[in-house]
Structures are given as structure tokens and as C-alpha cells.
Design a protein around this motif. Structure first.
Motif: not given
Length: 311
Positions: A179-191
Motif C-alpha cells: 500500500e505504501h509503495r502504491e501510494l508513492g507511485m501516485r503522490v511522488g510524481p504529483e509532487l
């Protein structure tokens, strides 16, 4: 423009603008005031990433003890990147010999001995030993930072020997880590896109050595263990450079450090990391060398204003 020429052009612009100052070793740089102001803004935004706030914050030294370093498996997988610390422990006689060797132009480093300290390649490596031999009753999450070292000397301003990294780490059940990795795939590029950068998310395939090369090289792609946030800093005709990544380690560190979850299974881990200098260089490459001319929304995201820029 070919990649090498594009690198040379960007390097020259950064030096002329006073953002980078060459040091007498390939891949080492000193940084100017504007560069540091932008980097601080990038780091602040990583810290404020939603919904990844409220975790345990830690800053680690740039070293791991030898036992902990070996346990990470990094030496087996990435021997070309590691660095260790040597120190002088001899007496006056040995010191005289060392100085004589130096004065004669000989290799004086043969008089040094290992300190059993190894240079950190990623801040998350320091978190796993903290839980060695334990059972995690619930997932633990960290926000960590450190100066890192990877021995890949280059003239590319996007590839440094010494650099700063900030990561968000999760260590616990497989479900929590994924779940943490999936969250990172979304919010990292957004940032990164909020800073005006053009980002693509691409699966990664690290250059493993040894047994890990046979196990992980293709499997890393097939299993989707690592995704990088890539920016085409050197033009669309050249491959992009990763500014960050979201990584699932499976039970690698749970096995290496004997960390379990309730029920007896091995702990799994994941991390979301950003190379702070890389993001900063990408911002200068994208928006120009004069921070005061950057788009107002980008300066606002980074907490910059024209009157805050250094001379």
C-alpha cells in the motif's frame, strides 16, 4: 543534442550561474546559495507530502556499521557503488613511514586500516537494523534523510558521488508495504509535477551483481518492485533521469534482520525516495538559471520569493 553534449551544456550553465562549483574529484560539487534555497524548498515539500505526514522523523549519519551494512545485502548486489572508511591506528614509527611514503609519491594509504564503517547508499538502510530480531506489532513508518555515497564518478550534474536523499519508509505486513509503495507511485510524481517538472513513471531494472543479478534483474521488472519518477532533463531524444522512486523490497530486509510480523511471517518493506540534488538540478534545467524568473506558482510551492534569493 547527444546526451554527453547536453550534459556538458547544462554543467557549464550551472557553473556560470554560481549554482555548482567543481571540486577536485569527479562527481563532487559545492553548491551556491540559490541552489541550496531551492533544495531546501524541495526537501520541505517532500516532508509535507500528503497523506504521508505524521510519521517518525529521523536523520541518520552517512555511515553504517560494517555488520549492519553487510546485512543489507548491498555489497552482494552493488559492489561497484560501495565505499568504506579507513583510518590510521599506528604508532609514531608507522606514522613516519606513512609520511615518508607520501613525500616519496608512493601509496601512503597502505598504512591505513578499515574502521569497519561503510558509507550509506540510501537512508532507509539505517532504519531496518533498529528492529533486528523483533516482531512488529504494527507497521512502522519513518521519514528519513542522510547524505549518501555511491561510487559512480561522472561529469553529469545529475549523477553525484555524494548526494542528499529523503525517503518515506514502511516496515510491516506485506499489505502495508505494498500500500505504501502504491501510494508513492501516485503522490511522488504529483509532487514533482507541482514544481513544473514533466515526469513519467517507469519500471526500473537495477544493475545487480552476483546471485542477485540472476534472481532480481528480470524479476524486478516482472514483479514491478521498483518504479522511477523520470524527467527528460537532456531532451526527448535522450533517456530520462530518475529524480525519485517508489520501491517494494518484499521480505528482503525482514529476512536479513530477522524481523517478523504477528503470526510469524517475515516483515516486508517499501520506500519512497527523492534525490534532492537531482530534483534541484532538474528544476534549474527546466525553469532557467535565474530563480527570480521562475513561474510564480513554482516559486510559491518551493517557498521562494525574489527578495529571498542570494546574491
Amino acid at each position: 543534442m547527444e546526451r554527453e553534449a547536453a550534459q556538458a551544456e547544462l554543467r557549464a550553465r550551472l557553473i556560470e550561474a554560481g549554482h555548482l562549483y567543481p571540486q577536485p574529484y569527479q562527481g563532487l560539487w559545492a553548491f551556491g546559495g540559490d541552489f541550496e534555497a531551492v533544495l531546501a524548498g524541495v526537501e520541505r515539500q517532500v516532508h509535507l507530502m500528503e497523506p504521508l505526514q505524521g510519521v517518525r522523523q529521523m536523520t541518520f549519519p552517512p555511515f553504517l556499521g560494517e555488520r549492519e551494512f553487510v546485512a543489507t545485502g548491498y555489497m552482494n548486489s552493488f559492489p561497484q557503488l560501495i565505499g568504506s572508511v579507513d583510518v590510521f591506528t599506528g604508532d609514531n614509527r608507522e606514522h613516519r613511514k606513512m609520511v615518508a611514503a607520501k613525500d616519496a609519491g608512493e601509496d601512503w594509504t597502505t598504512y591505513l586500516t578499515p574502521a569497519h564503517l561503510d558509507l550509506v547508499s540510501a537512508p532507509c538502510h539505517a532504519t531496518y537494523p533498529m528492529h533486528a530480531g523483533t516482531t512488529l506489532e504494527e507497521p512502522v513508518k519513518y521519514e528519513v534523510s542522510s547524505r549518501c555515497f555511491r561510487h559512480e564518478p561522472s561529469d553529469d550534474p545529475m549523477r553525484l558521488v555524494s548526494f542528499r536523499m529523503r525517503e518515506k519508509v514502511c516496515f510491516g505486513t506485506p499489505e502495508a508495504a505494498v500500500e505504501h509503495r502504491e501510494l508513492g507511485m501516485r503522490v511522488g510524481p504529483e509532487l514533482l509535477r507541482s514544481m513544473g517538472l514533466t515526469i513519467e513513471v517507469e519500471p526500473a531494472n537495477d544493475p545487480f551483481f552476483g546471485r542477485a543479478a540472476q534472481i532480481f534483474a528480470q524479476g524486478q521488472l516482472d514483479a514491478g518492485l521498483k518504479y522511477e519518477f523520470v524527467c527528460k532533463v537532456y531532451g526527448d531524444e535522450n533517456s530520462g533521469t530518475a529524480l525519485g522512486s517508489s520501491n517494494y523490497h518484499n521480505d528482503h530486509f525482514g529476512l536479513d534482520f530477522d524481523v517478523h510480523v504477528p503470526g510469524g511471517g517475515l516483515a516486508h518493506s517499501s520506500c519512497i525516495g527523492f534525490g534532492l540534488e537531482r530534483v534541484t538540478v532538474a528544476l534549474f534545467a527546466t525553469h532557467g538559471m535565474d530563480v527570480s524568473t521562475w513561474p510564480a506558482d513554482v516559486r510559491a510551492v518551493l517557498g521562494l520569493s525574489s527578495d529571498e534569493q542570494s546574491a
